[in-house]
Design a protein around this motif. Structure first.
Motif, PDB file in Angstrom:
ATOM      1  N   PHE A   1      44.625  40.071  28.311  1.00 22.41           N
ATOM      2  CA  PHE A   1      45.420  39.911  29.380  1.00 22.41           C
ATOM      3  C   PHE A   1      46.456  38.587  29.302  1.00 22.41           C
ATOM      4  O   PHE A   1      46.762  38.155  30.461  1.00 22.41           O
ATOM      5  N   ALA A   2      46.732  38.427  28.030  1.00 20.62           N
ATOM      6  CA  ALA A   2      47.508  37.330  27.602  1.00 20.62           C
ATOM      7  C   ALA A   2      49.000  37.578  28.568  1.00 20.62           C
ATOM      8  O   ALA A   2      49.600  38.670  28.669  1.00 20.62           O
ATOM      9  N   GLY A   3      49.464  36.503  29.060  1.00 19.53           N
ATOM     10  CA  GLY A   3      50.834  36.820  29.781  1.00 19.53           C
ATOM     11  C   GLY A   3      50.703  36.784  31.144  1.00 19.53           C
ATOM     12  O   GLY A   3      51.649  37.355  31.711  1.00 19.53           O
ATOM     13  N   PHE A   4      49.685  36.738  31.888  1.00 18.09           N
ATOM     14  CA  PHE A   4      49.267  37.208  33.210  1.00 18.09           C
ATOM     15  C   PHE A   4      48.585  36.058  34.033  1.00 18.09           C
ATOM     16  O   PHE A   4      47.636  35.413  33.231  1.00 18.09           O
ATOM     17  N   ASP A   5      49.035  35.957  35.046  1.00 16.89           N
ATOM     18  CA  ASP A   5      48.225  35.018  35.987  1.00 16.89           C
ATOM     19  C   ASP A   5      47.289  36.053  37.230  1.00 16.89           C
ATOM     20  O   ASP A   5      47.955  36.954  37.583  1.00 16.89           O
ATOM     21  N   PHE A   6      46.313  35.690  37.297  1.00 21.13           N
ATOM     22  CA  PHE A   6      45.291  36.426  38.054  1.00 21.13           C
ATOM     23  C   PHE A   6      44.701  35.652  39.311  1.00 21.13           C
ATOM     24  O   PHE A   6      44.173  34.404  39.199  1.00 21.13           O
ATOM     25  N   VAL A   7      44.741  35.994  40.507  1.00 22.11           N
ATOM     26  CA  VAL A   7      44.038  35.452  41.531  1.00 22.11           C
ATOM     27  C   VAL A   7      43.058  36.488  41.798  1.00 22.11           C
ATOM     28  O   VAL A   7      43.112  37.672  42.146  1.00 22.11           O
ATOM     29  N   VAL A   8      41.638  36.242  41.809  1.00 17.63           N
ATOM     30  CA  VAL A   8      40.362  37.151  42.012  1.00 17.63           C
ATOM     31  C   VAL A   8      39.846  36.394  43.575  1.00 17.63           C
ATOM     32  O   VAL A   8      39.299  35.217  43.360  1.00 17.63           O
ATOM     33  N   ARG A   9      40.056  37.461  44.396  1.00 14.89           N
ATOM     34  CA  ARG A   9      39.325  36.982  45.705  1.00 14.89           C
ATOM     35  C   ARG A   9      38.179  37.769  45.876  1.00 14.89           C
ATOM     36  O   ARG A   9      38.149  39.101  45.478  1.00 14.89           O
ATOM     37  N   VAL A  10      37.146  37.132  46.128  1.00 13.53           N
ATOM     38  CA  VAL A  10      35.727  37.659  46.338  1.00 13.53           C
ATOM     39  C   VAL A  10      35.542  37.803  47.763  1.00 13.53           C
ATOM     40  O   VAL A  10      35.592  36.980  48.458  1.00 13.53           O
ATOM     41  N   ARG A  11      35.269  39.275  48.264  1.00 10.90           N
ATOM     42  CA  ARG A  11      35.485  39.565  49.537  1.00 10.90           C
ATOM     43  C   ARG A  11      34.003  39.645  50.086  1.00 10.90           C
ATOM     44  O   ARG A  11      33.857  39.556  51.246  1.00 10.90           O
ATOM     45  N   GLU A  12      32.905  39.845  49.151  1.00  9.12           N
ATOM     46  CA  GLU A  12      31.535  40.099  49.633  1.00  9.12           C
ATOM     47  C   GLU A  12      30.727  39.798  48.478  1.00  9.12           C
ATOM     48  O   GLU A  12      31.082  40.188  47.402  1.00  9.12           O
ATOM     49  N   PRO A  13      29.482  39.140  48.767  1.00 10.35           N
ATOM     50  CA  PRO A  13      28.679  38.876  47.528  1.00 10.35           C
ATOM     51  C   PRO A  13      28.093  40.282  46.927  1.00 10.35           C
ATOM     52  O   PRO A  13      27.947  41.212  47.564  1.00 10.35           O
ATOM     53  N   PHE A  14      27.549  40.089  45.756  1.00 12.00           N
ATOM     54  CA  PHE A  14      26.864  40.811  45.192  1.00 12.00           C
ATOM     55  C   PHE A  14      25.705  40.223  44.543  1.00 12.00           C
ATOM     56  O   PHE A  14      25.660  39.125  44.175  1.00 12.00           O
TER      57      PHE A  14
ATOM     58  N   VAL B   1      44.043  24.566  30.972  1.00  7.72           N
ATOM     59  CA  VAL B   1      45.327  25.369  30.485  1.00  7.72           C
ATOM     60  C   VAL B   1      45.029  26.918  31.135  1.00  7.72           C
ATOM     61  O   VAL B   1      46.318  27.715  31.535  1.00  7.72           O
ATOM     62  N   LEU B   2      43.819  27.291  31.159  1.00  6.16           N
ATOM     63  CA  LEU B   2      43.484  28.816  31.616  1.00  6.16           C
ATOM     64  C   LEU B   2      43.181  28.875  33.028  1.00  6.16           C
ATOM     65  O   LEU B   2      42.978  29.850  33.535  1.00  6.16           O
ATOM     66  N   ARG B   3      43.570  28.013  33.961  1.00  9.29           N
ATOM     67  CA  ARG B   3      43.113  27.892  35.281  1.00  9.29           C
ATOM     68  C   ARG B   3      44.592  27.841  36.230  1.00  9.29           C
ATOM     69  O   ARG B   3      45.334  27.166  35.601  1.00  9.29           O
TER      70      ARG B   3
ATOM     71  N   GLY C   1      54.638  34.776  31.561  1.00  9.28           N
ATOM     72  CA  GLY C   1      55.571  34.167  30.617  1.00  9.28           C
ATOM     73  C   GLY C   1      55.123  33.275  29.543  1.00  9.28           C
ATOM     74  O   GLY C   1      55.652  32.610  28.757  1.00  9.28           O
ATOM     75  N   LEU C   2      53.624  33.192  29.595  1.00  5.77           N
ATOM     76  CA  LEU C   2      53.030  32.217  28.706  1.00  5.77           C
ATOM     77  C   LEU C   2      52.332  33.179  27.501  1.00  5.77           C
ATOM     78  O   LEU C   2      51.728  34.253  28.098  1.00  5.77           O
ATOM     79  N   PRO C   3      51.653  32.460  26.419  1.00 10.21           N
ATOM     80  CA  PRO C   3      50.967  33.294  25.628  1.00 10.21           C
ATOM     81  C   PRO C   3      49.443  33.182  26.101  1.00 10.21           C
ATOM     82  O   PRO C   3      48.826  33.917  25.064  1.00 10.21           O
ATOM     83  N   HIS C   4      48.986  32.952  27.333  1.00  7.26           N
ATOM     84  CA  HIS C   4      47.559  32.937  27.459  1.00  7.26           C
ATOM     85  C   HIS C   4      47.768  33.534  29.159  1.00  7.26           C
ATOM     86  O   HIS C   4      48.723  33.385  29.738  1.00  7.26           O
ATOM     87  N   ALA C   5      46.369  33.812  29.345  1.00  7.50           N
ATOM     88  CA  ALA C   5      46.297  34.285  30.842  1.00  7.50           C
ATOM     89  C   ALA C   5      45.780  33.275  31.563  1.00  7.50           C
ATOM     90  O   ALA C   5      45.001  32.353  30.838  1.00  7.50           O
ATOM     91  N   ARG C   6      45.859  33.103  33.001  1.00  9.38           N
ATOM     92  CA  ARG C   6      45.422  32.042  33.784  1.00  9.38           C
ATOM     93  C   ARG C   6      44.612  32.692  34.973  1.00  9.38           C
ATOM     94  O   ARG C   6      44.928  33.948  35.294  1.00  9.38           O
ATOM     95  N   LEU C   7      43.576  31.937  35.344  1.00 11.17           N
ATOM     96  CA  LEU C   7      42.679  32.581  36.445  1.00 11.17           C
ATOM     97  C   LEU C   7      42.519  31.451  37.704  1.00 11.17           C
ATOM     98  O   LEU C   7      42.264  30.423  37.393  1.00 11.17           O
TER      99      LEU C   7
ATOM    100  N   PHE D   1      36.391  36.964  32.995  1.00 13.99           N
ATOM    101  CA  PHE D   1      37.809  36.501  32.616  1.00 13.99           C
ATOM    102  C   PHE D   1      37.689  36.164  31.104  1.00 13.99           C
ATOM    103  O   PHE D   1      38.329  36.362  30.160  1.00 13.99           O
ATOM    104  N   ARG D   2      36.964  34.871  30.815  1.00  9.38           N
ATOM    105  CA  ARG D   2      36.890  34.370  29.827  1.00  9.38           C
ATOM    106  C   ARG D   2      36.881  35.238  28.352  1.00  9.38           C
ATOM    107  O   ARG D   2      37.227  35.240  27.338  1.00  9.38           O
ATOM    108  N   GLN D   3      35.798  36.353  28.669  1.00 16.55           N
ATOM    109  CA  GLN D   3      35.369  37.328  27.619  1.00 16.55           C
ATOM    110  C   GLN D   3      36.434  38.035  27.446  1.00 16.55           C
ATOM    111  O   GLN D   3      36.575  38.566  26.131  1.00 16.55           O
ATOM    112  N   HIS D   4      37.493  38.209  28.144  1.00 11.88           N
ATOM    113  CA  HIS D   4      38.356  39.314  28.141  1.00 11.88           C
ATOM    114  C   HIS D   4      39.835  38.707  28.302  1.00 11.88           C
ATOM    115  O   HIS D   4      40.816  39.413  28.302  1.00 11.88           O
ATOM    116  N   ALA D   5      40.054  37.527  28.137  1.00 13.81           N
ATOM    117  CA  ALA D   5      41.337  36.732  28.519  1.00 13.81           C
ATOM    118  C   ALA D   5      42.380  37.122  27.350  1.00 13.81           C
ATOM    119  O   ALA D   5      43.723  37.243  27.822  1.00 13.81           O
ATOM    120  N   SER D   6      42.059  37.378  26.215  1.00 14.78           N
ATOM    121  CA  SER D   6      42.955  37.522  25.039  1.00 14.78           C
ATOM    122  C   SER D   6      43.694  38.882  25.335  1.00 14.78           C
ATOM    123  O   SER D   6      44.933  39.233  25.182  1.00 14.78           O
TER     124      SER D   6
END
Length: 121
Positions: free
Chosen positions: A82-95, A11-13, A43-49, A75-80
């Protein structure tokens, strides 16, 4: 008292191509360091990643999986928050593992900045 859940349920993905492409086209973005964060109201009650970690980032799957785990956990620790948003995280370089805490803080700031840049629904 219930048990604490550490999972990352479906549901969160963001799973489908249409879900990813809607964030890419109607996006507010923020980038800094190893991350680019794209956000969109859902428009959902939760955030997705959704995650994008390509082989160009690092050819070793072990490193790419570490990067994904770090982003998912942040994301999991702070998902609440960001409720109501979809995020796409692009990792551009390793850390490095030693810099993971700084990377998490950076990712959280970028997510907050991307949410502020989103148009009101």
């Amino acid at each position: 008292m219930g048990a604490i859940r550490y999972g990352f349920p479906r549901v969160l993905r963001l799973l489908k191509t249409d879900e990813f492409s809607s964030v890419f086209t109607l996006r507010a973005s923020a980038s800094n360091g190893p991350f680019q964060v794209l956000a969109r109201p859902n428009g959902l009650p939760h955030a997705r990643l959704g995650l994008v970690v390509g082989r160009r980032c690092d050819k070793r799957a072990v490193i790419r999986n570490f990067l994904k785990r770090t982003v998912r956990e942040t994301f999991r620790q702070h998902a609440s928050a960001f409720a109501g948003f979809d995020f796409v995280v692009r990792v551009r370089e390793p850390f490095a593992r030693a810099g993971a805490m700084d990377a998490r803080a950076n990712l959280l700031q970028l997510m907050q900045r991307a949410v502020k840049r989103c148009p009101a629904p």
